[in-house]
Design an enzyme around this catalytic site. Structure first.
Site, PDB file in Angstrom:
ATOM      1  CG  ASP A 291      41.257 -23.077  29.251  1.00 18.42           C
ATOM      2  OD1 ASP A 291      40.995 -23.156  28.037  1.00 18.42           O
ATOM      3  OD2 ASP A 291      41.250 -24.054  30.006  1.00 18.42           O
TER       4      ASP A 291
ATOM      5  CE  LYS B  54      45.527 -20.583  24.097  1.00 23.15           C
ATOM      6  NZ  LYS B  54      45.164 -20.907  25.483  1.00 23.15           N
TER       7      LYS B  54
ATOM      8  N   GLY C  13      39.534 -24.780  23.349  1.00 22.45           N
ATOM      9  CA  GLY C  13      38.204 -24.190  23.495  1.00 22.45           C
ATOM     10  C   GLY C  13      38.399 -22.712  23.738  1.00 22.45           C
ATOM     11  CG  HIS C  14      40.198 -20.578  21.466  1.00 25.27           C
ATOM     12  ND1 HIS C  14      41.195 -20.658  22.399  1.00 25.27           N
ATOM     13  CD2 HIS C  14      40.656 -21.233  20.370  1.00 25.27           C
ATOM     14  CE1 HIS C  14      42.220 -21.327  21.877  1.00 25.27           C
ATOM     15  NE2 HIS C  14      41.912 -21.689  20.656  1.00 25.27           N
TER      16      HIS C  14
ATOM     17  CD  GLN D  97      46.080 -27.271  22.752  1.00 26.14           C
ATOM     18  OE1 GLN D  97      46.788 -27.228  21.770  1.00 26.14           O
ATOM     19  NE2 GLN D  97      44.772 -27.324  22.652  1.00 26.14           N
TER      20      GLN D  97
HETATM   21  P1  GDP Z   1      41.569 -19.553  25.492  1.00 21.10           P
HETATM   22  O1  GDP Z   1      41.438 -21.030  25.396  1.00 21.10           O
HETATM   23  O2  GDP Z   1      42.945 -19.120  25.878  1.00 21.10           O
HETATM   24  O3  GDP Z   1      41.076 -18.838  24.257  1.00 21.10           O
HETATM   25  O4  GDP Z   1      40.633 -19.092  26.709  1.00 21.10           O
HETATM   26  P2  GDP Z   1      39.132 -19.613  27.031  1.00 21.10           P
HETATM   27  O5  GDP Z   1      38.202 -18.987  26.055  1.00 21.10           O
HETATM   28  O6  GDP Z   1      39.109 -21.081  27.192  1.00 21.10           O
HETATM   29  O7  GDP Z   1      38.942 -19.016  28.486  1.00 21.10           O
HETATM   30  C1  GDP Z   1      39.031 -17.646  28.743  1.00 21.10           C
HETATM   31  C2  GDP Z   1      37.659 -17.142  29.252  1.00 21.10           C
HETATM   32  O8  GDP Z   1      37.836 -15.893  29.856  1.00 21.10           O
HETATM   33  C3  GDP Z   1      36.622 -16.921  28.171  1.00 21.10           C
HETATM   34  O9  GDP Z   1      35.369 -17.266  28.684  1.00 21.10           O
HETATM   35  C4  GDP Z   1      36.703 -15.428  27.868  1.00 21.10           C
HETATM   36  O10 GDP Z   1      35.483 -14.888  27.411  1.00 21.10           O
HETATM   37  C5  GDP Z   1      37.033 -14.904  29.223  1.00 21.10           C
HETATM   38  N1  GDP Z   1      37.868 -13.692  29.257  1.00 21.10           N
HETATM   39  C6  GDP Z   1      38.919 -13.357  28.480  1.00 21.10           C
HETATM   40  N2  GDP Z   1      39.495 -12.219  28.911  1.00 21.10           N
HETATM   41  C7  GDP Z   1      38.784 -11.830  30.008  1.00 21.10           C
HETATM   42  C8  GDP Z   1      38.899 -10.743  30.937  1.00 21.10           C
HETATM   43  O11 GDP Z   1      39.783  -9.898  30.853  1.00 21.10           O
HETATM   44  N3  GDP Z   1      37.974 -10.694  31.951  1.00 21.10           N
HETATM   45  C9  GDP Z   1      36.987 -11.632  32.090  1.00 21.10           C
HETATM   46  N4  GDP Z   1      36.133 -11.516  33.101  1.00 21.10           N
HETATM   47  N5  GDP Z   1      36.862 -12.653  31.239  1.00 21.10           N
HETATM   48  C10 GDP Z   1      37.742 -12.762  30.214  1.00 21.10           C
HETATM   49  P1  IMO Z   2      43.034 -23.990  25.025  1.00 20.49           P
HETATM   50  O1  IMO Z   2      43.552 -23.770  23.628  1.00 20.49           O
HETATM   51  C1  IMO Z   2      43.387 -26.205  28.785  1.00 20.49           C
HETATM   52  C2  IMO Z   2      44.910 -30.311  28.515  1.00 20.49           C
HETATM   53  C3  IMO Z   2      43.938 -31.415  28.871  1.00 20.49           C
HETATM   54  C4  IMO Z   2      44.911 -32.446  29.422  1.00 20.49           C
HETATM   55  C5  IMO Z   2      46.131 -32.294  28.529  1.00 20.49           C
HETATM   56  C6  IMO Z   2      46.201 -33.292  27.392  1.00 20.49           C
HETATM   57  O2  IMO Z   2      41.579 -23.803  25.195  1.00 20.49           O
HETATM   58  O3  IMO Z   2      43.860 -23.232  26.019  1.00 20.49           O
HETATM   59  P2  IMO Z   2      44.844 -33.576  25.115  1.00 20.49           P
HETATM   60  O4  IMO Z   2      43.383 -33.833  24.862  1.00 20.49           O
HETATM   61  O5  IMO Z   2      45.367 -32.332  24.478  1.00 20.49           O
HETATM   62  O6  IMO Z   2      45.706 -34.771  24.815  1.00 20.49           O
HETATM   63  O7  IMO Z   2      44.958 -33.368  26.723  1.00 20.49           O
HETATM   64  O8  IMO Z   2      46.047 -30.974  27.993  1.00 20.49           O
HETATM   65  N1  IMO Z   2      44.423 -29.380  27.462  1.00 20.49           N
HETATM   66  C7  IMO Z   2      43.995 -28.140  27.715  1.00 20.49           C
HETATM   67  N2  IMO Z   2      43.817 -27.477  28.880  1.00 20.49           N
HETATM   68  N3  IMO Z   2      43.142 -25.568  27.616  1.00 20.49           N
HETATM   69  C8  IMO Z   2      43.344 -26.210  26.438  1.00 20.49           C
HETATM   70  O9  IMO Z   2      43.263 -25.587  25.248  1.00 20.49           O
HETATM   71  C9  IMO Z   2      43.748 -27.559  26.450  1.00 20.49           C
HETATM   72  N4  IMO Z   2      44.014 -28.480  25.494  1.00 20.49           N
HETATM   73  C10 IMO Z   2      44.439 -29.573  26.132  1.00 20.49           C
HETATM   74  O10 IMO Z   2      43.014 -30.995  29.839  1.00 20.49           O
HETATM   75  O11 IMO Z   2      45.296 -32.098  30.726  1.00 20.49           O
HETATM   76 MG    MG Z   3      40.353 -22.595  26.246  1.00 19.01          MG
END
Ligand code: GDP
Ligand code: IMO
Ligand code: MG
Length: 428
Positions: free
Chosen positions: A13, A16, A40-41, A223
């Protein structure tokens, strides 16, 4: 610079999806190489917000060829639901290709994931419950179902029978669940086969040919380093290779095709699920970061654990992945703090560790040794050059760059696609 890998530095999170999207317009191909719909992106484009789980984020850019690589595990119901939802919003999904060798998540994998977690009780991993671990376990055990098996009903049936022979014993005798029938699984999987068929091919071949032709391929990791099956905080990890090495094995191109490795790192740290987290906060600073950063899981909605930036983790990730550039995200979330602590090393039962301890128990006991940097109060969300940032924010970034040991090429200052400060072009 055609082959670019995007990897998470911390526990996921980091942003990416946004980083991949940022490269979208100048990218020809985006391939997801590990994980499944545990990811989850969230990607924000103009007024539109997209939440992607299984599809690579690059699919949102018109003209990009999206690939689900052999290293991914696919839940077909989720795949078609996600494709349908994007299509309904006008996204072109016609260029998606799926590896014939990717493994399939079935009903019994999802069930086993959930019951195993329940059985672990206090020792639970806190998985996303999507069947990820049991599907990869079958892959390694050589009892998995692959995409190509869907096109030969006989083979598919034999493989499902083989898998269920063992799994039903477990489900019924150990977990007190009902047995799953071969027919229900086969019928479910076959119901997707014809829709899937036109997307399926040798994706490794396609990607190698694209790289030969000088096209830009982004390898989008799900991840992150600390969740990697080999290099993460085992057993509190996911079940795939989320580090840069996984980009080669998970997509079927040689490691020498990976020209640049971009690590995505948040200006603080978050984690979902169980496991060690030395800089974790339980006070009002934690509440501040969680609510300001909106740190709730995109996949499960769980509140994310939050903590300060951990420089040894970035150094570790740089070493494991060979990171050439960092993208520092969510710097804007720190606005308003009077001082910003950064973890520079750990204290483990009185002993100083400058690097991530190799012994997991030591890491569990690690407490952060913090250095403090001055904060800023100015809104930085409209900054587009490094000089637009307040001096204290510039100094924070330069300090992180120095302690982390890698250049910070891009800085995120807001969720929107254009809310970035680019210091070095990632494609140069
Ligand atoms: P990922 O799993 O690595 O793709 O990240 P997630 O989407 O799960 O979580 C990142 C969150 O931060 C998302 O809601 C993005 O919209 C938000 N985000 C990404 N870059 C920035 C930033 O520079 N500032 C802020 N405020 N939000 C950001
Ligand atoms: P993105 O791509 C954050 C964590 C789960 C759990 C562990 C194992 O959005 O960064 P799983 O269901 O993969 O067997 O769970 O990994 N986990 C993540 N945490 N971001 C993710 O993906 C994750 N994918 C798995 O919360 O601790
Ligand atoms: Mg994510």
């Amino acid at each position: 610079m055609p082959g670019i890998v995007i990897v998470g530095v911390q526990w996921g999170d980091e942003g990416k999806g946004k980083a991949t999207d940022l490269l979208g317009e100048r990218t020809d191909w985006v391939v997801k190489f590990n994980g499944g719909n545990n990811a989850g992106h969230t990607v924000v484009i103009g007024d539109e917000k997209y939440a992607l789980h299984l599809l690579p984020s690059g699919i949102l850019s018109p003209g990009v060829n999206a690939v689900i690589g052999n290293g991914v595990v696919i839940d077909l119901e989720v795949l078609f639901a996600e494709l349908g939802a994007l299509q309904a919003r006008g996204v072109d999904i016609s260029r998606l290709k799926v590896s014939a060798n990717a493994h399939i998540i079935t009903q019994y994998h999802r069930t086993l994931d959930k019951v195993t977690e329940r059985f672990l009780g206090k020792r639970m991993i806190g998985t996303t419950g999507r069947g990820i671990g049991p599907t990869y376990a079958d892959k390694i055990n050589r009892t998995g179902i692959r995409v190509q098996d869907l096109f030969d009903e006989n083979i598919l049936r034999q493989k499902v029978e083989g898998a269920l022979d063992q799994k039903n014993h477990l489900l019924v005798k150990v977990f007190n669940r009902r047995a799953i029938t071969v027919d229900e699984v086969v019928e479910d999987l076959l119901s997707y086969a014809e829709r899937l068929r036109p997307m399926v091919c040798d994706t490794g071949l396609l990607l190698s040919q694209a790289l030969d032709a000088g096209e830009v391929v982004v390898f989008e990791g799900g991840q992150a380093t600390m969740l990697d099956i080999d290099h993460g905080t085992y057993p509190f990890v996911t079940s795939s290779s989320a580090t840069a090495g996984g980009a080669a094995t998970g997509s079927g191109v040689g490691p020498n095709r990976l020209d640049r490795i971009v690590g995505i790192v948040k200006a603080y740290t978050t984690r979902v699920g169980s496991g060690p987290f030395p800089t974790e906060l339980f006070d009002e600073n934690g509440d501040f970061l969680r609510s300001r950063g909106f740190e709730f899981g995109t996949t499960t909605g769980r509140p994310r654990r939050v903590g300060w930036y951990d420089a040894p983790i970035t150094r570790y990730a740089t070493r494991i992945n060979g990171i050439t550039d960092l993208v520092l995200t969510k710097l804007d979330i720190l606005t308003g703090l009077t001082e910003i602590p950064v973890c520079v090393a750990y204290d483990v039962d009185g002993e100083r560790f400058d690097e991530v301890p190799v012994n997991q128990s030591d890491f569990h006991h690690a407490t952060p040794i913090l250095e403090y940097f001055p904060g800023w109060t100015e809104d930085i969300s409209t900054a587009r050059t490094f000089e637009d940032l307040p001096v204290a924010a510039q100094e924070y970034v330069l300090a992180l760059e120095k302690i982390s040991g890698t250049r910070i090429s891009v800085i995120g200052v807001g969720p929107a696609r254009d809310a970035v400060v680019v210091r070095h072009d990632l494609l140069d």
